[in-house]
Design a protein around this motif. Structure first.
Motif, mmCIF file in Angstrom:
data_model
loop_
_atom_site.group_PDB
_atom_site.id
_atom_site.type_symbol
_atom_site.label_atom_id
_atom_site.label_comp_id
_atom_site.label_asym_id
_atom_site.label_seq_id
_atom_site.Cartn_x
_atom_site.Cartn_y
_atom_site.Cartn_z
ATOM 1 N N LEU A 1 10.541 -4.397 -12.855
ATOM 2 C CA LEU A 1 11.396 -3.326 -12.330
ATOM 3 C C LEU A 1 12.211 -2.679 -13.447
ATOM 4 O O LEU A 1 12.409 -1.463 -13.456
ATOM 5 C CB LEU A 1 12.319 -3.860 -11.232
ATOM 6 N N GLU A 2 12.649 -3.490 -14.390
ATOM 7 C CA GLU A 2 13.404 -2.955 -15.523
ATOM 8 C C GLU A 2 12.494 -2.090 -16.409
ATOM 9 O O GLU A 2 12.892 -0.993 -16.836
ATOM 10 C CB GLU A 2 14.023 -4.089 -16.338
ATOM 11 N N GLU A 3 11.269 -2.561 -16.675
ATOM 12 C CA GLU A 3 10.314 -1.793 -17.477
ATOM 13 C C GLU A 3 10.013 -0.437 -16.843
ATOM 14 O O GLU A 3 9.801 0.551 -17.540
ATOM 15 C CB GLU A 3 9.001 -2.571 -17.631
ATOM 16 N N LYS A 4 10.002 -0.392 -15.511
ATOM 17 C CA LYS A 4 9.722 0.847 -14.787
ATOM 18 C C LYS A 4 10.957 1.741 -14.677
ATOM 19 O O LYS A 4 10.874 2.838 -14.118
ATOM 20 C CB LYS A 4 9.197 0.517 -13.389
ATOM 21 N N GLY A 5 12.084 1.249 -15.171
ATOM 22 C CA GLY A 5 13.306 2.039 -15.133
ATOM 23 C C GLY A 5 13.973 2.093 -13.776
ATOM 24 O O GLY A 5 14.765 2.988 -13.504
ATOM 25 N N LEU A 6 13.673 1.116 -12.910
ATOM 26 C CA LEU A 6 14.237 1.104 -11.564
ATOM 27 C C LEU A 6 15.524 0.294 -11.455
ATOM 28 O O LEU A 6 16.319 0.515 -10.543
ATOM 29 C CB LEU A 6 13.201 0.572 -10.570
ATOM 30 N N ILE A 7 15.687 -0.655 -12.375
ATOM 31 C CA ILE A 7 16.918 -1.450 -12.412
ATOM 32 C C ILE A 7 17.363 -1.589 -13.865
ATOM 33 O O ILE A 7 16.595 -1.331 -14.787
ATOM 34 C CB ILE A 7 16.754 -2.852 -11.782
ATOM 35 N N PHE B 1 21.551 -4.083 -11.568
ATOM 36 C CA PHE B 1 21.967 -2.858 -10.900
ATOM 37 C C PHE B 1 20.772 -1.931 -10.758
ATOM 38 O O PHE B 1 19.871 -1.916 -11.605
ATOM 39 C CB PHE B 1 23.056 -2.135 -11.712
ATOM 40 N N ILE B 2 20.769 -1.149 -9.718
ATOM 41 C CA ILE B 2 19.707 -0.176 -9.485
ATOM 42 C C ILE B 2 20.025 1.082 -10.309
ATOM 43 O O ILE B 2 21.181 1.444 -10.490
ATOM 44 C CB ILE B 2 19.577 0.112 -7.973
ATOM 45 N N THR B 3 18.986 1.712 -10.845
ATOM 46 C CA THR B 3 19.159 2.939 -11.629
ATOM 47 C C THR B 3 19.041 4.155 -10.704
ATOM 48 O O THR B 3 18.715 4.021 -9.514
ATOM 49 C CB THR B 3 18.077 3.047 -12.714
ATOM 50 N N GLN B 4 19.255 5.327 -11.272
ATOM 51 C CA GLN B 4 19.099 6.565 -10.495
ATOM 52 C C GLN B 4 17.674 6.682 -9.960
ATOM 53 O O GLN B 4 17.464 7.066 -8.819
ATOM 54 C CB GLN B 4 19.462 7.789 -11.343
ATOM 55 N N LYS B 5 16.713 6.323 -10.784
ATOM 56 C CA LYS B 5 15.303 6.362 -10.358
ATOM 57 C C LYS B 5 15.083 5.420 -9.169
ATOM 58 O O LYS B 5 14.393 5.758 -8.212
ATOM 59 C CB LYS B 5 14.400 5.977 -11.535
ATOM 60 N N GLY B 6 15.692 4.226 -9.223
ATOM 61 C CA GLY B 6 15.604 3.284 -8.110
ATOM 62 C C GLY B 6 16.307 3.802 -6.875
ATOM 63 O O GLY B 6 15.841 3.618 -5.742
ATOM 64 N N GLU B 7 17.438 4.468 -7.085
ATOM 65 C CA GLU B 7 18.196 5.063 -5.970
ATOM 66 C C GLU B 7 17.348 6.078 -5.206
ATOM 67 O O GLU B 7 17.476 6.214 -3.997
ATOM 68 C CB GLU B 7 19.462 5.754 -6.480
ATOM 69 N N GLU B 8 16.486 6.773 -5.919
ATOM 70 C CA GLU B 8 15.642 7.792 -5.286
ATOM 71 C C GLU B 8 14.554 7.171 -4.415
ATOM 72 O O GLU B 8 14.113 7.773 -3.441
ATOM 73 C CB GLU B 8 15.036 8.697 -6.359
ATOM 74 N N VAL C 1 0.844 -1.202 0.000
ATOM 75 C CA VAL C 1 0.000 0.000 0.000
ATOM 76 C C VAL C 1 0.879 1.251 0.000
ATOM 77 O O VAL C 1 0.674 2.169 -0.795
ATOM 78 C CB VAL C 1 -0.946 0.007 1.229
ATOM 79 N N GLU C 2 1.867 1.272 0.887
ATOM 80 C CA GLU C 2 2.693 2.471 1.020
ATOM 81 C C GLU C 2 3.598 2.706 -0.188
ATOM 82 O O GLU C 2 3.934 3.852 -0.485
ATOM 83 C CB GLU C 2 3.506 2.405 2.310
ATOM 84 N N PHE C 3 3.996 1.664 -0.880
ATOM 85 C CA PHE C 3 4.888 1.834 -2.029
ATOM 86 C C PHE C 3 4.135 1.916 -3.355
ATOM 87 O O PHE C 3 4.743 2.033 -4.416
ATOM 88 C CB PHE C 3 5.927 0.719 -2.081
ATOM 89 N N ALA C 4 2.800 1.889 -3.283
ATOM 90 C CA ALA C 4 2.000 2.021 -4.506
ATOM 91 C C ALA C 4 2.275 3.363 -5.178
ATOM 92 O O ALA C 4 2.213 3.464 -6.405
ATOM 93 C CB ALA C 4 0.519 1.875 -4.183
ATOM 94 N N GLN C 5 2.628 4.370 -4.403
ATOM 95 C CA GLN C 5 2.937 5.693 -4.972
ATOM 96 C C GLN C 5 4.139 5.639 -5.923
ATOM 97 O O GLN C 5 4.308 6.500 -6.776
ATOM 98 C CB GLN C 5 3.209 6.705 -3.848
ATOM 99 N N PHE C 6 4.967 4.611 -5.773
ATOM 100 C CA PHE C 6 6.126 4.419 -6.652
ATOM 101 C C PHE C 6 5.859 3.350 -7.709
ATOM 102 O O PHE C 6 6.775 2.923 -8.401
ATOM 103 C CB PHE C 6 7.356 4.019 -5.839
ATOM 104 N N ASP C 7 4.611 2.906 -7.783
ATOM 105 C CA ASP C 7 4.212 1.849 -8.709
ATOM 106 C C ASP C 7 4.940 0.536 -8.403
ATOM 107 O O ASP C 7 5.270 -0.223 -9.304
ATOM 108 C CB ASP C 7 4.449 2.285 -10.166
ATOM 109 N N LEU C 8 5.212 0.319 -7.119
ATOM 110 C CA LEU C 8 5.805 -0.945 -6.668
ATOM 111 C C LEU C 8 4.706 -1.778 -6.033
ATOM 112 O O LEU C 8 3.984 -1.301 -5.163
ATOM 113 C CB LEU C 8 6.902 -0.708 -5.632
ATOM 114 N N ALA C 9 4.582 -3.011 -6.454
ATOM 115 C CA ALA C 9 3.550 -3.883 -5.907
ATOM 116 C C ALA C 9 4.090 -5.292 -5.765
ATOM 117 O O ALA C 9 5.141 -5.632 -6.308
ATOM 118 C CB ALA C 9 2.325 -3.876 -6.813
ATOM 119 N N LYS C 10 3.355 -6.092 -5.031
ATOM 120 C CA LYS C 10 3.640 -7.518 -4.880
ATOM 121 C C LYS C 10 5.090 -7.806 -4.514
ATOM 122 O O LYS C 10 5.749 -8.647 -5.123
ATOM 123 C CB LYS C 10 3.235 -8.275 -6.140
ATOM 124 N N GLY C 11 5.599 -7.086 -3.530
ATOM 125 C CA GLY C 11 6.929 -7.378 -3.018
ATOM 126 C C GLY C 11 8.077 -6.920 -3.903
ATOM 127 O O GLY C 11 9.227 -7.286 -3.665
#
Length: 151
Positions: free
Chosen positions: A69-75, A90-97, A22-32
C-alpha cells in the motif's frame, strides 16, 4: 445446525473477498488490501501491531500488505516520537480518493446480504455475530501466544 455457522460465515467471507478483489482491481488493490486501507483510514495513526490484531493476521502478512500500500502511494508511515521501531500509518490523498468506493461496495454488499431480513432479526444477529467475533479474536490471540486449544 451449529456446525454450519462457521462454514456459512466462511462462505460469505470468501465470496465477498473475491468480489472485492475483482471490483477493486481497477485501483490495483488485491488480496484484501482494501481491508488494510479501510482500517487505516478509520484509525489514523494506528501502528502495524495493532492493525494486525484488528484484522487477525500475523505481523508478516500485515507487513507485506502495508508495504504494498505504501509503494502504491495509498498510505504513509510516520515514525513514533518515542519508539523509533513503531510506525504510525496514515492514508494518503490517493487513498482518500479510493476509500469512498470501498465504503459504497461495503454498503451495497451489506444491503444484498441482509435483504429480506427483518430489523428485529438483524438486531439479534448483530449482537450474536459481534460476540462470536470477540470470542474468536481472543482465541486467535491466545493461539498466537502459543496457548494450545483443547478440543
Amino acid at each position: 445446525m451449529e456446525s454450519e455457522i462457521l462454514r456459512q460465515i466462511g462462505t460469505i467471507s470468501r465470496s465477498l473477498d473475491s468480489i472485492s478483489n475483482v471490483e477493486f482491481a481497477q485501483f490495483d488493490l488485491a488480496k484484501g488490501q482494501y481491508l488494510y486501507l479501510s482500517r487505516i483510514k478509520e484509525n489514523p495513526g494506528i501502528i502495524q501491531h495493532r492493525l494486525s490484531e484488528l484484522l487477525c493476521v500475523d505481523k508478516s502478512t500485515a507487513n507485506r500488505a502495508i508495504n504494498k500500500l505504501e509503494e502504491k502511494g495509498l498510505i504513509t508511515k510516520k515514525d513514533d516520537l518515542v519508539n523509533k521501531k513503531e510506525k504510525h500509518l496514515f492514508i494518503t490523498q490517493k487513498g482518500e480518493e479510493i476509500y469512498p468506493v470501498i465504503i459504497r461496495e461495503n454498503e451495497y454488499s451489506t444491503k444484498v446480504a441482509t435483504e429480506n431480513i427483518s430489523p428485529e432479526k438483524m438486531k439479534v444477529f448483530v449482537e450474536v455475530i459481534n460476540k462470536m467475533a470477540d470470542n474468536i479474536s481472543q482465541n486467535w490471540l491466545d493461539v498466537k501466544k502459543g496457548i494450545k486449544r483443547n478440543y
